[in-house]
Design a protein around this motif. Structure first.
Motif, PDB file in Angstrom:
ATOM      1  N   LYS A 274       0.859  -1.181   0.000  1.00  0.00           N
ATOM      2  CA  LYS A 274       0.000   0.000   0.000  1.00  0.00           C
ATOM      3  C   LYS A 274       0.896   1.232   0.000  1.00  0.00           C
ATOM      4  N   THR A 275       0.365   2.309  -0.531  1.00  0.00           N
ATOM      5  CA  THR A 275       1.099   3.567  -0.580  1.00  0.00           C
ATOM      6  C   THR A 275       0.443   4.543   0.379  1.00  0.00           C
ATOM      7  N   ARG A 276       1.272   5.269   1.104  1.00  0.00           N
ATOM      8  CA  ARG A 276       0.733   6.269   2.023  1.00  0.00           C
ATOM      9  C   ARG A 276       1.426   7.602   1.777  1.00  0.00           C
ATOM     10  N   ALA A 277       0.666   8.652   1.985  1.00  0.00           N
ATOM     11  CA  ALA A 277       1.200  10.009   1.804  1.00  0.00           C
ATOM     12  C   ALA A 277       1.730  10.517   3.135  1.00  0.00           C
ATOM     13  N   GLY A 278       2.902  11.133   3.090  1.00  0.00           N
ATOM     14  CA  GLY A 278       3.489  11.702   4.289  1.00  0.00           C
ATOM     15  C   GLY A 278       3.101  13.161   4.435  1.00  0.00           C
ATOM     16  N   ARG A 279       3.458  13.747   5.557  1.00  0.00           N
ATOM     17  CA  ARG A 279       3.139  15.149   5.821  1.00  0.00           C
ATOM     18  C   ARG A 279       3.859  16.092   4.873  1.00  0.00           C
ATOM     19  N   ASN A 280       5.026  15.685   4.410  1.00  0.00           N
ATOM     20  CA  ASN A 280       5.825  16.541   3.545  1.00  0.00           C
ATOM     21  C   ASN A 280       5.446  16.428   2.072  1.00  0.00           C
ATOM     22  N   GLY A 281       4.384  15.719   1.783  1.00  0.00           N
ATOM     23  CA  GLY A 281       3.927  15.570   0.402  1.00  0.00           C
ATOM     24  C   GLY A 281       4.553  14.389  -0.319  1.00  0.00           C
ATOM     25  N   LEU A 282       5.534  13.758   0.284  1.00  0.00           N
ATOM     26  CA  LEU A 282       6.155  12.580  -0.319  1.00  0.00           C
ATOM     27  C   LEU A 282       5.338  11.340   0.012  1.00  0.00           C
TER      28      LEU A 282
ATOM     29  N   SER B  65       5.250   7.027   0.501  1.00  0.00           N
ATOM     30  CA  SER B  65       6.090   5.871   0.810  1.00  0.00           C
ATOM     31  C   SER B  65       5.249   4.618   0.609  1.00  0.00           C
ATOM     32  N   THR B  66       5.931   3.521   0.339  1.00  0.00           N
ATOM     33  CA  THR B  66       5.251   2.256   0.106  1.00  0.00           C
ATOM     34  C   THR B  66       5.542   1.318   1.259  1.00  0.00           C
ATOM     35  N   LEU B  67       4.488   0.675   1.751  1.00  0.00           N
ATOM     36  CA  LEU B  67       4.605  -0.336   2.791  1.00  0.00           C
ATOM     37  C   LEU B  67       4.257  -1.687   2.183  1.00  0.00           C
ATOM     38  N   TYR B  68       4.945  -2.739   2.649  1.00  0.00           N
ATOM     39  CA  TYR B  68       4.728  -4.088   2.140  1.00  0.00           C
ATOM     40  C   TYR B  68       4.354  -5.013   3.295  1.00  0.00           C
TER      41      TYR B  68
ATOM     42  N   ALA C  92       1.918 -11.764   9.712  1.00  0.00           N
ATOM     43  CA  ALA C  92       2.579 -10.885   8.743  1.00  0.00           C
ATOM     44  C   ALA C  92       2.591  -9.454   9.272  1.00  0.00           C
ATOM     45  N   ARG C  93       3.604  -8.687   8.913  1.00  0.00           N
ATOM     46  CA  ARG C  93       3.773  -7.312   9.397  1.00  0.00           C
ATOM     47  C   ARG C  93       4.059  -6.363   8.241  1.00  0.00           C
ATOM     48  N   TRP C  94       3.601  -5.118   8.383  1.00  0.00           N
ATOM     49  CA  TRP C  94       3.862  -4.085   7.388  1.00  0.00           C
ATOM     50  C   TRP C  94       5.292  -3.576   7.564  1.00  0.00           C
ATOM     51  N   MET C  95       6.057  -3.584   6.487  1.00  0.00           N
ATOM     52  CA  MET C  95       7.452  -3.152   6.525  1.00  0.00           C
ATOM     53  C   MET C  95       7.666  -2.063   5.468  1.00  0.00           C
ATOM     54  N   GLU C  96       8.543  -1.121   5.793  1.00  0.00           N
ATOM     55  CA  GLU C  96       8.866  -0.057   4.839  1.00  0.00           C
ATOM     56  C   GLU C  96       9.817  -0.586   3.772  1.00  0.00           C
ATOM     57  N   GLU C  97       9.837   0.096   2.637  1.00  0.00           N
ATOM     58  CA  GLU C  97      10.629  -0.343   1.492  1.00  0.00           C
ATOM     59  C   GLU C  97      12.116  -0.464   1.827  1.00  0.00           C
ATOM     60  N   GLU C  98      12.621   0.386   2.712  1.00  0.00           N
ATOM     61  CA  GLU C  98      14.040   0.357   3.070  1.00  0.00           C
ATOM     62  C   GLU C  98      14.459  -0.984   3.668  1.00  0.00           C
ATOM     63  N   PHE C  99      13.525  -1.679   4.311  1.00  0.00           N
ATOM     64  CA  PHE C  99      13.817  -2.986   4.909  1.00  0.00           C
ATOM     65  C   PHE C  99      14.353  -3.954   3.861  1.00  0.00           C
ATOM     66  N   PHE C 100      13.872  -3.851   2.621  1.00  0.00           N
ATOM     67  CA  PHE C 100      14.199  -4.822   1.580  1.00  0.00           C
ATOM     68  C   PHE C 100      15.549  -4.573   0.921  1.00  0.00           C
ATOM     69  N   GLN C 101      16.309  -3.595   1.400  1.00  0.00           N
ATOM     70  CA  GLN C 101      17.678  -3.414   0.898  1.00  0.00           C
ATOM     71  C   GLN C 101      18.512  -4.652   1.206  1.00  0.00           C
ATOM     72  N   GLU C 102      18.212  -5.324   2.315  1.00  0.00           N
ATOM     73  CA  GLU C 102      18.911  -6.560   2.666  1.00  0.00           C
ATOM     74  C   GLU C 102      18.330  -7.771   1.939  1.00  0.00           C
ATOM     75  N   TYR C 103      17.119  -7.642   1.412  1.00  0.00           N
ATOM     76  CA  TYR C 103      16.426  -8.761   0.764  1.00  0.00           C
ATOM     77  C   TYR C 103      15.853  -8.323  -0.586  1.00  0.00           C
ATOM     78  N   PRO C 104      16.696  -7.874  -1.506  1.00  0.00           N
ATOM     79  CA  PRO C 104      16.169  -7.360  -2.784  1.00  0.00           C
ATOM     80  C   PRO C 104      15.454  -8.426  -3.610  1.00  0.00           C
ATOM     81  N   GLU C 105      15.843  -9.699  -3.459  1.00  0.00           N
ATOM     82  CA  GLU C 105      15.227 -10.755  -4.261  1.00  0.00           C
ATOM     83  C   GLU C 105      13.750 -10.926  -3.927  1.00  0.00           C
ATOM     84  N   ILE C 106      13.371 -10.719  -2.670  1.00  0.00           N
ATOM     85  CA  ILE C 106      11.962 -10.845  -2.270  1.00  0.00           C
ATOM     86  C   ILE C 106      11.143  -9.716  -2.899  1.00  0.00           C
ATOM     87  N   LEU C 107      11.672  -8.497  -2.842  1.00  0.00           N
ATOM     88  CA  LEU C 107      10.973  -7.348  -3.434  1.00  0.00           C
ATOM     89  C   LEU C 107      10.909  -7.479  -4.950  1.00  0.00           C
ATOM     90  N   ASN C 108      11.999  -7.897  -5.582  1.00  0.00           N
ATOM     91  CA  ASN C 108      12.020  -8.057  -7.041  1.00  0.00           C
ATOM     92  C   ASN C 108      11.027  -9.109  -7.501  1.00  0.00           C
TER      93      ASN C 108
END
Length: 128
Positions: free
Chosen positions: A80-88, A90-93, A105-121
């Motif tokens: 899901k995508t959420r809007a931040g206060r600054n107008g940007l 972010s995507t949660l998975y 299952a838990r909602w995680m921010e996109e930055e979490f997947f830097q260690e697991y790029p294969e799962i996001l890809n």
């Protein structure tokens, strides 16, 4: 990998009680692969009610590093995508972990997947 201990599973099982040793100690019928003592103080046990949840696995013990449980990502279920206060935006998975039911299952921010790029890809290939 240590991942948010407060999100770790609190209870495992259900397990049958082999025998009540005394008024405060029970012996549980644990899987043979679990290399832990099978006697527990009753304050550490929780009575199970209802039917066994689908996807519950009690044959594999959780991985532990020191006293912290190690959670291993398995697959992304949705995003899901959420809007931040600054107008940007972010995507949660919604991430399912190995040896845990989908209900954990838990909602995680996109930055979490830097260690697991294969799962996001893999997820992104199937979404398109």
């Amino acid at each position: 990998m240590k991942l948010y201990p407060k999100l770790a599973q609190k209870h495992y099982g259900p397990f049958k009680t082999k025998k009540v040793i005394n008024e405060v100690t029970c012996e549980l019928d644990l899987p043979l692969t679990w290399k832990i003592h099978d006697k527990f103080h009753i304050s550490l046990l929780k009575k199970f009610h209802g039917s066994i949840p689908e996807g519950l696995t009690d044959s594999e013990p959780p991985e532990v590093q020191g006293t912290e449980e190690i959670l291993q990502p398995e697959q992304i279920l949705m995003h899901k995508t959420r809007a931040g206060r600054n107008g940007l935006t972010s995507t949660l998975y919604l991430l399912k972990f190995k040896n845990y039911p989908t209900t954990n299952a838990r909602w995680m921010e996109e930055e979490f997947f830097q260690e697991y790029p294969e799962i996001l890809n893999c997820y992104m290939r199937n979404v398109r």
